[in-house]
Design an enzyme around this catalytic site. Sequence first.
Site, PDB file in Angstrom:
ATOM      1  N   LEU A  96       0.868  -1.167   0.000  1.00 30.39           N
ATOM      2  CA  LEU A  96       0.000   0.000   0.000  1.00 30.39           C
ATOM      3  C   LEU A  96       0.898   1.207   0.000  1.00 30.39           C
ATOM      4  CD1 LEU A  96      -2.680  -0.682   2.741  1.00 30.39           C
ATOM      5  CD2 LEU A  96      -3.124  -0.152   0.395  1.00 30.39           C
ATOM      6  N   ASP A  97       0.643   2.198  -0.837  1.00 29.78           N
ATOM      7  CA  ASP A  97       1.557   3.330  -0.816  1.00 29.78           C
ATOM      8  C   ASP A  97       1.278   4.219   0.388  1.00 29.78           C
ATOM      9  OD1 ASP A  97       0.011   5.442  -3.367  1.00 29.78           O
ATOM     10  OD2 ASP A  97      -0.771   4.472  -1.599  1.00 29.78           O
TER      11      ASP A  97
END
Lengths: 323, 305
Positions: A96-97
Amino acid sequence: MRACANTQGVFCVYKPADVHWKLVRDTIETNLLKGVNATHPQPVPREVRFLVSSSDEPGAAKGLRVSPAAVPVLSKHPLVTGPEFQQIKVGVGHRLDTSSSGVLVLAVGNGNKTLNDLYNTRITRDYTLECEFGMATHDFSHTGRVLERSTYDHISEDKLERVTAMLEGANQKALRMYSTVDMGSQEAYEMAAKGLLGPDGKSAPILTGLRCIHFQPPKFTLEVQCLNETQKYLRKVVHEIGLELRSTAVCKGVRRTRDGLFTLQDALTRHHWSAADVMEAIYKYHSSKRNQKKILFPIRESTLETSGSRLTGTHQNKDAAAG
Amino acid sequence: LDVAEEYSALEEISDEEAAGISIPANIPPASNSLRDYVDKSETLTKLVQLGVHLWKLEQRPNVGSMLLRLDFNTDVAPRLLFLKQIGVENSRLGYIITHNPFILTADLDNLQARVNYLKSKKFSSETVASMVSRAPFLLSFSVKRLDNRLGFYQQQLKLSASNTRDIVARLPRLLCGSLEPVKENLKVCEIELGFKQNEIQHMVIAVPKVLTANKKKLTQIFDYLHNTMKVPHHLITKFPQVLNTKFLRLRERHLFLEYLEKAQYDPTLARYISLDRLVSLPDETFCTELALATLDDFYLFQKTL
């Protein structure tokens, strides 16, 4: 250095927004090390050494007295060797960024093999996108540099629904295109009937489901199910929806609510990242694996497609049961 | 050949002769870790008994060889006695040596001179002992450097002598690190965050850690407090410990209160929530007293952020 069975497995955490996923992984590793080192104190082994003491009194016998003593071997003392475990293999599932939040799957020790198989199979992920009309930015999120502002009064809910339906249709077509089966054959029809069509391995991001769950201009919320996506692609989709509606839109928040079979319910929040909680989550995962009648994560199965098909099959069953 | 025939391996010898045969110790001439030498060296054995973390020290270059070369009775013991004389407790000796092993090679006269200097600045003996226990590098700095730093804090912050002594006694790390980050933090507080001199003074006296805090984190927390939570400067000055917390903790608690429509930080209005209670209470007390909700609700809310 074998750690016990309750620290090998797969679990999921809730990654808070604006925190790099690596920080999350490192925190979990540190906490697990603390927990494991605290519960495995090895006693310092003792060895027998003979201490020579010569008699000091003048009149006593001239013989040497050799007395045995059990002396701790200091080279095995924990302050000299360091803690027993200095590293634990913790792997991360789909990343997940930094600005997104949501379910992040992690695996410890032997669970990394399971994680690898999971990563390669074709499972979908669920996202909730909080969006807002009226702005366009250079990175499609609300913290970027604003490129354009526009009005949104002309947008109504059914226009939005029309656009989302169109996008969903285009994506379904892409799904059929990317699957490796010849479109005109009986096999293709049977697979499509069971819902098994789809790309194998890496492909362009595909949204298998897209709908609007909340509409209150300028804000609206979308729910997306997708394959092979990145968070930036999802924000781009929001931007494109804005363009289709002759306005502009940005994405304020990306939240992953489900990754394969791990949902928000099983995710551990920041306060539950201690070793005991993680071990409990792994235990729950193992017991749920035992309870399921079908095999969920076949490690020894041969083809990717069969394992993918079983997973999407069970996912569909869950969907049918839920909604 | 003739000499070897005189001694046969099966010949019986008396016990004294047996004990008298010297066996060369089977320690390797060079090794990466102190494990191989710890049983044979008196210094290392005594250090382990004191509680020094040898596994941490052997990772630093040169420290291991330095420790092996020390002789316990001539080098280590006098310095340990010196530390005990100034009032450091036995349990802290291991901690000090683990963090600053070079205190065992420092010149005893220098150490004494530094302690005398601190006492001349009117630090009491117990304060000096507690400062040395908490900041192991303190006595490795020259008198001139310590003087420089004390002078800096007194002039820059325009504090009285007793206040300077107070903050240095509570955070002895201030005398050990370099002054550049502290100067930057002060500039940030004045220019970017917009605090006045007397406000900065008040905050530093209450929470000295603000001086050594990370610049980015400080600006991030202040930005959230001032712009998102709309807390004015004078309230932040009144509760400076709010600048010391973790940003995530502040954000999730504020958003939870906002969701419950209880986020009210103005002391003049009703149902006021004070900032220090907001950040310092443990989760359970926060939920039951401030938010009037259950702990489970708080966790469920976090999953929606």
